[in-house]
Design a protein around this motif. Structure first.
Motif, PDB file in Angstrom:
ATOM      1  N   TYR A  73       0.831  -1.201   0.000  1.00 23.26           N
ATOM      2  CA  TYR A  73       0.000   0.000   0.000  1.00 23.26           C
ATOM      3  C   TYR A  73       0.871   1.259   0.000  1.00 23.26           C
ATOM      4  CZ  TYR A  73      -3.566  -3.325   1.760  1.00 23.26           C
ATOM      5  OH  TYR A  73      -4.414  -4.386   1.941  1.00 23.26           O
ATOM      6  N   GLN A  74       1.909   1.242   0.836  1.00 20.16           N
ATOM      7  CA  GLN A  74       2.744   2.439   0.943  1.00 20.16           C
ATOM      8  C   GLN A  74       3.625   2.621  -0.289  1.00 20.16           C
ATOM      9  OE1 GLN A  74       3.926   3.110   4.864  1.00 20.16           O
ATOM     10  NE2 GLN A  74       5.231   4.864   4.439  1.00 20.16           N
ATOM     11  N   PHE A  75       4.049   1.525  -0.902  1.00 22.53           N
ATOM     12  CA  PHE A  75       4.856   1.646  -2.109  1.00 22.53           C
ATOM     13  C   PHE A  75       4.104   2.378  -3.228  1.00 22.53           C
ATOM     14  CE2 PHE A  75       7.294  -2.495  -0.934  1.00 22.53           C
ATOM     15  CZ  PHE A  75       8.103  -1.782  -0.065  1.00 22.53           C
ATOM     16  N   THR A  76       2.778   2.289  -3.234  1.00 18.98           N
ATOM     17  CA  THR A  76       2.003   2.974  -4.278  1.00 18.98           C
ATOM     18  C   THR A  76       2.114   4.489  -4.179  1.00 18.98           C
ATOM     19  OG1 THR A  76      -0.067   3.103  -2.986  1.00 18.98           O
ATOM     20  CG2 THR A  76       0.296   1.100  -4.281  1.00 18.98           C
ATOM     21  N   GLN A  77       2.577   4.984  -3.044  1.00 22.42           N
ATOM     22  CA  GLN A  77       2.675   6.442  -2.858  1.00 22.42           C
ATOM     23  C   GLN A  77       3.878   7.034  -3.581  1.00 22.42           C
ATOM     24  OE1 GLN A  77      -0.114   7.937  -0.957  1.00 22.42           O
ATOM     25  NE2 GLN A  77      -0.501   5.881  -1.782  1.00 22.42           N
ATOM     26  N   ALA A  78       4.803   6.195  -4.009  1.00 19.54           N
ATOM     27  CA  ALA A  78       6.031   6.689  -4.640  1.00 19.54           C
ATOM     28  C   ALA A  78       5.832   7.055  -6.103  1.00 19.54           C
ATOM     29  CB  ALA A  78       7.140   5.640  -4.510  1.00 19.54           C
ATOM     30  N   ARG A  79       4.875   6.363  -6.772  1.00 18.68           N
ATOM     31  CA  ARG A  79       4.728   6.558  -8.218  1.00 18.68           C
ATOM     32  C   ARG A  79       3.469   5.821  -8.692  1.00 18.68           C
ATOM     33  NH1 ARG A  79       8.760   3.553  -6.742  1.00 18.68           N
ATOM     34  NH2 ARG A  79      10.186   5.295  -7.057  1.00 18.68           N
ATOM     35  N   LYS A  80       3.148   5.984  -9.972  1.00 18.97           N
ATOM     36  CA  LYS A  80       2.025   5.248 -10.542  1.00 18.97           C
ATOM     37  C   LYS A  80       2.257   3.754 -10.372  1.00 18.97           C
ATOM     38  CE  LYS A  80      -0.693   4.676 -14.778  1.00 18.97           C
ATOM     39  NZ  LYS A  80      -0.919   5.129 -16.166  1.00 18.97           N
ATOM     40  N   SER A  81       1.200   3.052  -9.932  1.00 16.55           N
ATOM     41  CA  SER A  81       1.340   1.633  -9.628  1.00 16.55           C
ATOM     42  C   SER A  81       0.244   0.821 -10.296  1.00 16.55           C
ATOM     43  CB  SER A  81       1.287   1.407  -8.107  1.00 16.55           C
ATOM     44  OG  SER A  81       2.356   2.067  -7.456  1.00 16.55           O
ATOM     45  N   TYR A  82       0.659  -0.218 -11.008  1.00 17.84           N
ATOM     46  CA  TYR A  82      -0.270  -1.200 -11.565  1.00 17.84           C
ATOM     47  C   TYR A  82      -0.402  -2.321 -10.539  1.00 17.84           C
ATOM     48  CZ  TYR A  82       0.374   1.213 -16.012  1.00 17.84           C
ATOM     49  OH  TYR A  82       0.412   2.156 -17.010  1.00 17.84           O
ATOM     50  N   TYR A  83      -1.589  -2.470  -9.995  1.00 23.93           N
ATOM     51  CA  TYR A  83      -1.811  -3.317  -8.825  1.00 23.93           C
ATOM     52  C   TYR A  83      -2.650  -4.525  -9.223  1.00 23.93           C
ATOM     53  CZ  TYR A  83      -2.253  -3.971  -3.719  1.00 23.93           C
ATOM     54  OH  TYR A  83      -2.169  -4.442  -2.434  1.00 23.93           O
TER      55      TYR A  83
END
Length: 267
Positions: A73-83
């Protein structure tokens, strides 16, 4: 390299299996230059010397009790994330991410869960153990990775699998999972991005699990200890390809996201 040249090289190799083969430079283009990619967890980035090397495929090897998915969840705050969400419906994952106070505008969900468990009419279907369906869901995942590769070229992105244990549990030939790992690996390298594969410890067949760990560039190992007074979570980074091994163990709690304890006493 032309098809004719490739065929010739293969033929030469096959005809000289018992002879010493001449050195042949087959590398036509250089790999992208690696730069540091921040994780959005500042203390972790500092421990890693500024972040993770770009082009890294990261395996988050987690105790099931640790709430290790909050790292994702927190890694998504760094950049656009394909989840890629396959264990749960994306709407519930989205709600959990928001509950930690994180922004969700830069998250693009790939809904594996619905493709696998829900019919076109919204009914729950039991596909568990169906070899044909399991193989098709891997193909569906690979198809989405190819779309991401085309769409995200030149961009700074994350690719997240929540969880990769879902794929390791599928009833398919191990070669199909190895192919999927290779597609993720090649996508990560060509985009020079970060990919995160979340997997549960002590869950899978060891040969398949070890093959996955071997392919990954970085391993985050999360352990949970429990005694009569408290629960303690620890993050180890036993593998960091291309860098000096990180020897420090980080203790963390899940509060407003991942909060890493900077004290030295982790007993």
């Amino acid at each position: 390299m032309s098809k004719e040249k490739k065929a010739t090289l293969v033929q030469i190799s096959a005809e000289n299996q018992t002879k010493e083969a001449p050195a042949v430079d087959l590398i036509e283009e250089k790999a992208p230059e690696q730069i540091n990619r921040e994780t959005a967890i500042s203390i972790l980035d500092r421990t890693l010397g500024g972040g993770l090397p770009s082009g890294s495929m990261v395996y988050i090897f987690s105790d099931a009790r640790s709430m290790g998915e909050v790292f994702l969840y927190q890694f998504t705050q760094a950049r656009k994330s394909y989840y890629f969400s396959n264990d749960r419906h994306p709407k519930y994952v989205l709600r959990d991410i928001q509950n930690y106070g994180f922004e969700t505008n830069n998250i693009v969900f790939v809904d594996i869960y619905s493709a696998y468990y829900i019919t076109a009419h919204g009914e729950i279907v039991d596909n568990i153990g169906n070899e044909l369906i399991d193989a098709k869901i891997v193909e569906f995942t690979e198809s989405n990775l190819r779309k991401i590769m085309a769409e995200a070229e030149g961009m700074d992105v994350n690719i997240i699998f929540d969880s990769f244990s879902f794929y390791l549990d599928l009833n398919v030939n191990p070669g199909i999972i190895k192919r999927l790992i290779n597609v993720i690996y090649e996508t990560t390298k060509k985009l020079n991005c970060l990919s995160f594969l979340y997997g549960l410890k002590d869950t899978h067949e060891k040969n398949l699990e070890n093959g996955t760990l071997k392919s990954c560039d970085v391993i985050f190992e999360i352990e949970t200890e429990k005694n009569s007074e408290k629960v303690s979570n620890h993050l180890l980074i036993p593998k960091l390809r291309g860098r000096a091994q990180a020897t420090e163990t980080l203790r963390f709690i899940v509060g407003d996201g991942i909060q890493i304890d900077t004290t030295k006493d982790i007993a």
